[in-house]
Design a protein around this motif. Structure first.
Motif, PDB file in Angstrom:
ATOM      1  N   LEU A 121      34.555  48.000  38.331  1.00 44.02           N
ATOM      2  CA  LEU A 121      35.600  47.459  37.463  1.00 44.02           C
ATOM      3  C   LEU A 121      36.354  46.313  38.134  1.00 44.02           C
ATOM      4  O   LEU A 121      36.881  45.437  37.449  1.00 44.02           O
ATOM      5  N   HIS A 123      35.930  43.183  40.631  1.00 42.97           N
ATOM      6  CA  HIS A 123      34.973  42.279  41.289  1.00 42.97           C
ATOM      7  C   HIS A 123      35.673  41.595  42.460  1.00 42.97           C
ATOM      8  O   HIS A 123      36.830  41.161  42.350  1.00 42.97           O
ATOM      9  N   PHE A 142      39.196  40.407  40.909  1.00 45.70           N
ATOM     10  CA  PHE A 142      39.400  40.276  39.457  1.00 45.70           C
ATOM     11  C   PHE A 142      39.217  41.648  38.825  1.00 45.70           C
ATOM     12  O   PHE A 142      38.206  42.325  39.039  1.00 45.70           O
ATOM     13  N   ASN A 143      40.195  42.040  38.014  1.00 44.46           N
ATOM     14  CA  ASN A 143      40.175  43.341  37.358  1.00 44.46           C
ATOM     15  C   ASN A 143      39.560  43.209  35.965  1.00 44.46           C
ATOM     16  O   ASN A 143      40.146  42.600  35.075  1.00 44.46           O
ATOM     17  N   TYR A 144      38.403  43.804  35.773  1.00 44.01           N
ATOM     18  CA  TYR A 144      37.734  43.778  34.476  1.00 44.01           C
ATOM     19  C   TYR A 144      38.073  45.020  33.627  1.00 44.01           C
ATOM     20  O   TYR A 144      37.561  45.162  32.524  1.00 44.01           O
ATOM     21  N   ASP A 145      38.898  45.902  34.149  1.00 45.83           N
ATOM     22  CA  ASP A 145      39.279  47.091  33.403  1.00 45.83           C
ATOM     23  C   ASP A 145      40.270  46.719  32.296  1.00 45.83           C
ATOM     24  O   ASP A 145      40.897  45.658  32.331  1.00 45.83           O
ATOM     25  N   GLU A 146      40.417  47.629  31.352  1.00 44.71           N
ATOM     26  CA  GLU A 146      41.352  47.403  30.256  1.00 44.71           C
ATOM     27  C   GLU A 146      42.762  47.868  30.586  1.00 44.71           C
ATOM     28  O   GLU A 146      43.684  47.730  29.770  1.00 44.71           O
ATOM     29  N   PRO A 226      45.153  43.975  33.664  1.00 46.26           N
ATOM     30  CA  PRO A 226      43.823  43.711  33.114  1.00 46.26           C
ATOM     31  C   PRO A 226      43.531  42.212  33.056  1.00 46.26           C
ATOM     32  O   PRO A 226      44.415  41.395  32.767  1.00 46.26           O
ATOM     33  N   ARG A 227      42.262  41.874  33.390  1.00 40.89           N
ATOM     34  CA  ARG A 227      41.769  40.498  33.274  1.00 40.89           C
ATOM     35  C   ARG A 227      42.590  39.504  34.093  1.00 40.89           C
ATOM     36  O   ARG A 227      42.846  38.374  33.672  1.00 40.89           O
ATOM     37  N   ARG A 229      43.466  37.903  38.237  1.00 39.47           N
ATOM     38  CA  ARG A 229      42.893  37.651  39.568  1.00 39.47           C
ATOM     39  C   ARG A 229      44.006  37.559  40.601  1.00 39.47           C
ATOM     40  O   ARG A 229      45.074  37.017  40.335  1.00 39.47           O
TER      41      ARG A 229
END
Length: 736
Positions: A121, A123, A142-146, A226-227, A229
């Motif tokens: 989740l 990167h 970078f957080n790709y989690d919701e 979320p989303r 960096r």
């Protein structure tokens, strides 16, 4: 003490263990197995694993080095209390400017065993480069989690300040003193005073400042919506640094300058593209590695020999690399000649194996070299660097018509010629021999410098002084080159005398070195003038310089291409039939790309283009099985097997300058490419394109003030040469 009173120390057969342990590289761990990611700029280089870490431990060469000292021995990224990220990918830019490592979080758990973050989740991208004695890194998460995530980034670090020879396995009874670490809000300074009195320092600086910072770890804690960096900038300087400057701006400017420097270096040379994309990839890697290994000195560009063990000035390696690359970038040869002329020995020094006029073998800047614990601070123990220096000067003149430069270094060429006569020929028999002047010097001083690389047919080690077959070939080439230079400098009488000496050497050499039963030249003559009746790749170098009589060439080529010598990947250093053959050895059965490239040039000189193509194909195929398509320093000499790649030598340097240049030299040999710089002509003599190349475009091939773009196309058994574009007064001739 005069030279005549010095008796060279001959290696003793009963002391192989002592000789073997002298300056060896231990194979406690395989570099091929580790496949480290390599960066270099100037006198600084680094080895990291595929995750971008340098993990300290027995046998690990990883870390950041500057002037033969390891300034960073441990650099390890973990998350949330010691969990290592998952490796996704790791890649060097094609121009070697940056290392980029893509990582992801594994499953992360709390102290009670509950999962707090599912894998993949977050990167993590690490982008790193070297510039002017420092490593710079941009670490981005970078957080790709919701949903938001809380994550701790931990960077553990250490600096052991080990001398490179310690990393290679040397044990020192005493070391210097470590300084107490200096810890600031955003930086740590680690220091060491060597026994040589030099203070060596590593400064680690972070932006933003970590939440926790101590002498061996920095910890950053981020709340990642979320989303989004977050970025950490890191500078690791091998010395002092400006702690007040804006690190973000400095990193951006340094990255721009580093890429620009590599572009400027590569743009100086001719470029190639072929119809074979595998070859194109290999050639791009060759050029990129050469550009990385080139170090700008006050005398011009100089190719350092290889990483990790030989990232420094070597005479022989640079001279051969310059010969291999002369056709595409003559400035390398000019830089090598200028540096070696400036560091030519003027006096006798037994500890350094130095004699007046002798050309340098190796330079080291580390603590052990300064203290004399190893003899390589300025070491002259190579028998071939001096004639190769004269050969390169002559080849440079032919390639460039730079009479003024040759005139400036002519006193050094004269001193080298004097060394050949006075010191090189130790017993006045007309051959150049070697024998070390102290028991600290290298036992064998040809390019095969392992303690056991020169031996008789029964395996007995040869006793010195030893006259190697290839060294006589280089002397012949030096005299021919000097004669050509003397003609241009207005001394035809001296030129004629040197040509007469070269002709006499050719006849005498054939009498003493050719063995009818072997069908080739012997490896060497020992101190008692007994021939070492061994089939070796060294004999091929007599073809390279033209020393071999024409009638001997077919037999020598056949001997080198028979299965005992040619493995399918390349020609072995010695044939499989010989007493000390070992395909896993450093010099007694392995395959060296540069050796094969020089032999192939000899084949081309005598008209054996089909055999050139076989060597070319073997080495190119070998490169396809190597990470990044890099040809290593050497690989093992096992026979080629279907559907399998070559067997790798565990501690081979990669990249290595003269290996990187090998494919470039093979192209020149295949095309019969030469230059007449006086008349500004480019010659293709009986050009051949190997079966795996249908078309080859050479861009910006320069001679004089002109350049040409040249397309070569296969047409049946012939190669058509077409000039697509030219600037300046340059002519291209195809000679059949």
């Amino acid at each position: 003490m005069t030279v005549s009173n010095i008796r060279p120390v001959a290696p003793k057969d009963e002391e192989p263990a002592k000789a073997a342990a002298q300056f060896f590289v231990p194979a406690a761990a395989s570099l091929h197995e580790r496949r480290p990611r390599t960066l270099k700029h100037g006198d600084t280089f680094a080895l990291f694993d595929h995750s971008g870490d340098a993990i300290n431990g027995p046998g690990s060469p990883e870390g950041l080095y500057h002037k033969d000292t390891r300034h960073l021995s441990h650099f390890y990224l973990t998350l949330n209390g010691g969990t290592r990220p998952i490796l996704l990918s790791s890649a060097l830019r094609e121009d070697n400017a940056t290392l980029t490592c893509d990582l992801a979080n594994p499953d992360l758990f709390d102290a009670d065993g509950g999962r707090v973050l599912r894998h993949d989740l977050v990167h993590i991208r690490r982008t790193r480069f070297l510039w002017k004695g420092a490593a710079f890194e941009r670490l981005a998460l970078f957080n790709y989690d919701e949903k938001p995530q809380r994550i701790a980034v931990e960077l553990a670090f250490a600096a052991d300040f080990s001398d490179l020879f310690e990393v290679r396995g040397a044990v020192r009874p005493q070391r210097g003193d470590f300084h107490p670490p200096v810890i600031g809000e955003d930086h740590v300074i680690l220091g060491y005073r060597g026994r040589d009195g030099t203070v060596r320092q590593t400064t680690l600086r972070f932006e933003p400042a970590p939440q926790e910072l101590c002498e061996n770890q920095a910890i950053f804690t981020f709340e990642l919506p979320p989303r989004t960096r977050r970025t950490i900038l890191i500078e690791i300087s091998c010395g002092k640094t400006d702690l007040k400057r804006d690190l973000r701006q400095f990193l951006l400017h340094s990255f721009r300058d580093a890429r620009r420097a590599l572009r400027n270096t590569s743009s100086r040379a001719a470029a190639m593209v072929s119809s074979n994309e595998i070859l194109n990839q290999a050639l791009r890697r060759c050029v990129a590695d050469l550009c990385m290994l080139l170090t700008e000195t006050e005398y011009g560009p100089y190719p350092y020999a290889g990483i990790p063990w030989f990232s420094t000035v070597f005479g022989r390696d640079a001279l051969i690399t310059a010969l291999e690359t002369l056709w595409i970038d003559p400035q390398i040869a000019r830089g090598v000649l200028s540096y070696l002329a400036a560091h030519q020995a003027k006096d006798f020094d037994a500890d350094a194996d130095a004699e007046p006029g002798k050309i340098l073998h190796e330079v080291r800047q580390g603590e052990m070299a300064v203290l004399g614990e190893v003899p390589f601070r300025h070491y002259y123990g190579s028998i071939d660097s001096t004639p190769l220096f004269v050969m390169l000067a002559g080849a440079y003149l032919e390639r460039t018509n730079d009479v003024a430069f040759v005139g400036r270094i002519w006193p050094h060429i004269e001193a080298a010629l004097e060394w050949i006569d006075r010191h090189g020929d130790r017993d006045g028999d007309g051959y150049v021999e070697y024998g070390r002047h102290s028991d600290q010097g290298l036992v064998n001083q040809g390019w095969k410098d392992s303690y056991d690389s020169v031996f008789h047919a029964d395996g007995t080690l040869a006793q010195g002084p030893i006259a190697l077959v290839e060294v006589q070939a280089y002397v012949y080439g030096a005299w021919e080159a000097a004669a050509t230079m003397l003609d241009r400098l207005g001394n035809p009488a001296r030129a004629m005398s040197l040509r007469a000496r070269a002709l006499a050497l050719r006849e005498r050499f054939d009498r003493d070195f050719f063995d009818e039963e072997l069908g080739t030249y012997v490896l060497a003559l020992d101190g008692a003038k007994r021939p070492c009746r061994v089939r070796s790749s060294n004999a091929g170098h007599a073809l390279f310089t033209g020393l071999a009589l024409p009638e001997r060439a077919p037999g020598i080529v056949a001997a080198l291409m028979e299965p005992a010598s040619f493995s399918g990947w390349g020609i072995r250093t010695i044939a499989a039939s010989e007493a000390r053959y070992n395909p896993m050895s450093y010099h007694n059965g392995s395959i060296w790309p540069h050796d094969n490239a020089l032999i192939a040039a000899g084949f081309a000189r005598y008209g054996f283009q089909a055999e050139v193509a076989r060597i070319f194909e073997g080495l190119l195929d070998a490169s396809t099985d190597v990470d990044l398509r890099r040809l290593p320093e050497l690989f093992c000499g096992f026979p080629r097997r279907p559907a399998q790649g070559p067997t790798f030598y565990p501690v081979a340097c990669i990249p290595q300058a003269w290996s990187a240049a090998s494919l470039l030299f093979l192209i020149q040999s295949s095309l019969g490419l030469s230059f007449d710089a006086q008349t500004r002509q480019i010659h293709f003599s009986d050009p051949v394109l190997p079966s795996f190349i249908d078309e080859l475009l050479i861009r910006s091939l320069a001679v004089g003030n002109g350049k040409a773009d040249i397309m070569l196309r296969r047409s049946g058994r012939k190669v058509l040469v077409d000039v697509l574009h030219r600037t300046g007064d340059v002519r291209v001739l195809s000679l059949v």
